[in-house]
Design a protein around this motif. Sequence first.
Motif, PDB file in Angstrom:
ATOM      1  N   THR A   1      -4.184  -0.388  -0.794  1.00 35.18           N
ATOM      2  CA  THR A   1      -3.105   0.239  -1.557  1.00 35.18           C
ATOM      3  C   THR A   1      -3.257   1.748  -1.449  1.00 35.18           C
ATOM      4  OG1 THR A   1      -3.027  -1.597  -3.109  1.00 35.18           O
ATOM      5  CG2 THR A   1      -2.060   0.468  -3.850  1.00 35.18           C
ATOM      6  N   ASN A   2      -2.126   2.423  -1.225  1.00 34.21           N
ATOM      7  CA  ASN A   2      -2.115   3.882  -1.150  1.00 34.21           C
ATOM      8  C   ASN A   2      -1.344   4.436  -2.344  1.00 34.21           C
ATOM      9  OD1 ASN A   2      -1.870   6.584  -0.633  1.00 34.21           O
ATOM     10  ND2 ASN A   2      -0.784   6.348   1.305  1.00 34.21           N
ATOM     11  N   PRO A   3      -2.056   4.907  -3.385  1.00 34.17           N
ATOM     12  CA  PRO A   3      -1.384   5.452  -4.559  1.00 34.17           C
ATOM     13  C   PRO A   3      -1.036   6.938  -4.426  1.00 34.17           C
ATOM     14  CG  PRO A   3      -3.724   5.431  -4.957  1.00 34.17           C
ATOM     15  CD  PRO A   3      -3.501   4.843  -3.580  1.00 34.17           C
ATOM     16  N   THR A   4      -1.330   7.538  -3.267  1.00 37.85           N
ATOM     17  CA  THR A   4      -1.152   8.977  -3.105  1.00 37.85           C
ATOM     18  C   THR A   4       0.277   9.321  -2.706  1.00 37.85           C
ATOM     19  OG1 THR A   4      -1.669   9.161  -0.738  1.00 37.85           O
ATOM     20  CG2 THR A   4      -3.547   9.055  -2.273  1.00 37.85           C
ATOM     21  N   GLY A   5       0.543  10.603  -2.580  1.00 40.46           N
ATOM     22  CA  GLY A   5       1.863  11.084  -2.186  1.00 40.46           C
ATOM     23  C   GLY A   5       1.974  11.389  -0.710  1.00 40.46           C
ATOM     24  N   ALA A   6       1.014  10.912   0.087  1.00 45.93           N
ATOM     25  CA  ALA A   6       1.029  11.142   1.532  1.00 45.93           C
ATOM     26  C   ALA A   6       0.582   9.886   2.266  1.00 45.93           C
ATOM     27  CB  ALA A   6       0.084  12.298   1.880  1.00 45.93           C
ATOM     28  N   VAL A   7       1.003   9.758   3.507  1.00 46.88           N
ATOM     29  CA  VAL A   7       0.541   8.660   4.351  1.00 46.88           C
ATOM     30  C   VAL A   7      -0.957   8.868   4.617  1.00 46.88           C
ATOM     31  CG1 VAL A   7       0.759   7.567   6.615  1.00 46.88           C
ATOM     32  CG2 VAL A   7       2.802   8.366   5.409  1.00 46.88           C
ATOM     33  N   VAL A   8      -1.754   7.773   4.527  1.00 41.87           N
ATOM     34  CA  VAL A   8      -3.199   7.850   4.730  1.00 41.87           C
ATOM     35  C   VAL A   8      -3.605   6.830   5.789  1.00 41.87           C
ATOM     36  CG1 VAL A   8      -5.478   7.569   3.669  1.00 41.87           C
ATOM     37  CG2 VAL A   8      -3.607   8.575   2.343  1.00 41.87           C
ATOM     38  N   THR A   9      -4.485   7.234   6.696  1.00 45.55           N
ATOM     39  CA  THR A   9      -5.056   6.296   7.662  1.00 45.55           C
ATOM     40  C   THR A   9      -6.360   5.763   7.084  1.00 45.55           C
ATOM     41  OG1 THR A   9      -4.068   7.406   9.546  1.00 45.55           O
ATOM     42  CG2 THR A   9      -5.974   5.996   9.998  1.00 45.55           C
ATOM     43  N   VAL A  10      -6.471   4.436   7.048  1.00 47.73           N
ATOM     44  CA  VAL A  10      -7.670   3.775   6.545  1.00 47.73           C
ATOM     45  C   VAL A  10      -8.359   3.082   7.715  1.00 47.73           C
ATOM     46  CG1 VAL A  10      -8.557   1.960   5.025  1.00 47.73           C
ATOM     47  CG2 VAL A  10      -6.715   3.462   4.235  1.00 47.73           C
ATOM     48  N   ASP A  11      -9.656   3.320   7.842  1.00 49.07           N
ATOM     49  CA  ASP A  11     -10.464   2.679   8.871  1.00 49.07           C
ATOM     50  C   ASP A  11     -11.480   1.764   8.211  1.00 49.07           C
ATOM     51  OD1 ASP A  11      -9.303   4.127  11.067  1.00 49.07           O
ATOM     52  OD2 ASP A  11     -10.495   5.856  10.461  1.00 49.07           O
ATOM     53  N   ILE A  12     -11.685   0.579   8.800  1.00 47.28           N
ATOM     54  CA  ILE A  12     -12.675  -0.384   8.312  1.00 47.28           C
ATOM     55  C   ILE A  12     -13.640  -0.682   9.457  1.00 47.28           C
ATOM     56  CG2 ILE A  12     -13.053  -2.689   7.330  1.00 47.28           C
ATOM     57  CD1 ILE A  12     -10.159  -2.528   6.248  1.00 47.28           C
ATOM     58  N   TYR A  13     -14.935  -0.710   9.118  1.00 44.78           N
ATOM     59  CA  TYR A  13     -15.993  -0.891  10.112  1.00 44.78           C
ATOM     60  C   TYR A  13     -16.883  -2.068   9.721  1.00 44.78           C
ATOM     61  CZ  TYR A  13     -14.824   4.101  10.614  1.00 44.78           C
ATOM     62  OH  TYR A  13     -14.180   5.303  10.761  1.00 44.78           O
ATOM     63  N   LYS A  14     -17.286  -2.853  10.702  1.00 45.64           N
ATOM     64  CA  LYS A  14     -18.295  -3.906  10.528  1.00 45.64           C
ATOM     65  C   LYS A  14     -19.548  -3.400  11.234  1.00 45.64           C
ATOM     66  CE  LYS A  14     -18.708  -7.722  12.993  1.00 45.64           C
ATOM     67  NZ  LYS A  14     -18.517  -9.015  13.622  1.00 45.64           N
ATOM     68  N   VAL A  15     -20.590  -3.069  10.420  1.00 42.38           N
ATOM     69  CA  VAL A  15     -21.739  -2.338  10.946  1.00 42.38           C
ATOM     70  C   VAL A  15     -23.009  -3.185  10.868  1.00 42.38           C
ATOM     71  CG1 VAL A  15     -23.080  -0.229  10.771  1.00 42.38           C
ATOM     72  CG2 VAL A  15     -20.639  -0.189  10.209  1.00 42.38           C
ATOM     73  N   PRO A  16     -23.497  -3.679  12.013  1.00 40.49           N
ATOM     74  CA  PRO A  16     -24.753  -4.419  12.034  1.00 40.49           C
ATOM     75  C   PRO A  16     -25.937  -3.498  11.751  1.00 40.49           C
ATOM     76  CG  PRO A  16     -23.517  -4.718  14.085  1.00 40.49           C
ATOM     77  CD  PRO A  16     -22.861  -3.616  13.325  1.00 40.49           C
ATOM     78  N   THR A  17     -27.049  -4.079  11.388  1.00 36.27           N
ATOM     79  CA  THR A  17     -28.273  -3.323  11.151  1.00 36.27           C
ATOM     80  C   THR A  17     -28.592  -2.446  12.354  1.00 36.27           C
ATOM     81  OG1 THR A  17     -29.125  -5.086   9.757  1.00 36.27           O
ATOM     82  CG2 THR A  17     -30.747  -3.544  10.622  1.00 36.27           C
ATOM     83  N   GLY A  18     -28.916  -1.188  12.095  1.00 35.76           N
ATOM     84  CA  GLY A  18     -29.290  -0.274  13.159  1.00 35.76           C
ATOM     85  C   GLY A  18     -28.131   0.446  13.820  1.00 35.76           C
ATOM     86  N   LYS A  19     -26.911   0.147  13.414  1.00 34.22           N
ATOM     87  CA  LYS A  19     -25.727   0.800  13.981  1.00 34.22           C
ATOM     88  C   LYS A  19     -25.113   1.733  12.950  1.00 34.22           C
ATOM     89  CE  LYS A  19     -25.625  -1.593  17.862  1.00 34.22           C
ATOM     90  NZ  LYS A  19     -25.581  -1.046  19.187  1.00 34.22           N
ATOM     91  N   ALA A  20     -24.083   2.478  13.359  1.00 30.80           N
ATOM     92  CA  ALA A  20     -23.401   3.425  12.475  1.00 30.80           C
ATOM     93  C   ALA A  20     -21.920   3.088  12.392  1.00 30.80           C
ATOM     94  CB  ALA A  20     -23.575   4.839  13.006  1.00 30.80           C
ATOM     95  N   ALA A  21     -21.270   3.580  11.350  1.00 27.57           N
ATOM     96  CA  ALA A  21     -19.821   3.434  11.216  1.00 27.57           C
ATOM     97  C   ALA A  21     -19.170   4.458  12.143  1.00 27.57           C
ATOM     98  CB  ALA A  21     -19.399   3.643   9.767  1.00 27.57           C
ATOM     99  N   ASP A  22     -18.775   3.995  13.324  1.00 28.33           N
ATOM    100  CA  ASP A  22     -18.163   4.879  14.314  1.00 28.33           C
ATOM    101  C   ASP A  22     -17.166   4.073  15.148  1.00 28.33           C
ATOM    102  OD1 ASP A  22     -19.690   3.417  16.200  1.00 28.33           O
ATOM    103  OD2 ASP A  22     -21.233   4.952  16.321  1.00 28.33           O
ATOM    104  N   SER A  23     -16.684   4.645  16.221  1.00 28.34           N
ATOM    105  CA  SER A  23     -15.662   3.974  17.032  1.00 28.34           C
ATOM    106  C   SER A  23     -16.140   2.646  17.617  1.00 28.34           C
ATOM    107  CB  SER A  23     -15.181   4.895  18.154  1.00 28.34           C
ATOM    108  OG  SER A  23     -16.249   5.215  19.021  1.00 28.34           O
ATOM    109  N   THR A  24     -17.453   2.470  17.781  1.00 21.27           N
ATOM    110  CA  THR A  24     -17.965   1.226  18.364  1.00 21.27           C
ATOM    111  C   THR A  24     -18.019   0.076  17.360  1.00 21.27           C
ATOM    112  OG1 THR A  24     -20.295   1.737  17.917  1.00 21.27           O
ATOM    113  CG2 THR A  24     -19.373   2.531  20.013  1.00 21.27           C
ATOM    114  N   THR A  25     -17.955   0.385  16.062  1.00 16.09           N
ATOM    115  CA  THR A  25     -18.033  -0.663  15.039  1.00 16.09           C
ATOM    116  C   THR A  25     -16.744  -0.789  14.224  1.00 16.09           C
ATOM    117  OG1 THR A  25     -19.057   0.881  13.464  1.00 16.09           O
ATOM    118  CG2 THR A  25     -20.548  -0.482  14.821  1.00 16.09           C
ATOM    119  N   LYS A  26     -15.716  -0.016  14.583  1.00 13.79           N
ATOM    120  CA  LYS A  26     -14.435  -0.063  13.861  1.00 13.79           C
ATOM    121  C   LYS A  26     -13.715  -1.370  14.173  1.00 13.79           C
ATOM    122  CE  LYS A  26     -12.110   3.711  13.777  1.00 13.79           C
ATOM    123  NZ  LYS A  26     -11.211   4.834  14.154  1.00 13.79           N
TER     124      LYS A  26
END
Length: 110
Positions: free
Chosen positions: A38-63
């Motif tokens: 849900t976006n309650p703000t007054g602007a369009v927002v991009t939301v990113d969700i990541y599945k991050v295994p142990t030892g990895k980071a939330a980045d383009s490879t886990t998005k």
Amino acid sequence: MTTKYREMVSAATLTNSPVSYYTSPGGTYGAIHAASITNPTGAVVTVDIYKVPTGKAADSTTKIASKSVGVGATIAVPEVVNHKLEPNTQLFADGLACTLNISGVEYVPS
């Protein structure tokens, strides 16, 4: 074996950088069944969700999803449905001031 349906992320208010909102417990496997933003703000927002295994980071490879959410809109995120989570896998998300809900199931083998 134990199976439990649960809210993995419940009404979490997201920030502008990736934050961990759920970790699959050790010895527990998970599966995502539904997700919404849900976006309650007054602007369009991009939301990113990541599945991050142990030892990895939330980045383009886990998005696993990136959604543009309109002003005042609530949207489903079908891209994350049926993703499986190994033990200790984390779900990260970002999207300033949006609210995230993810539900699913946890499975503990005997």
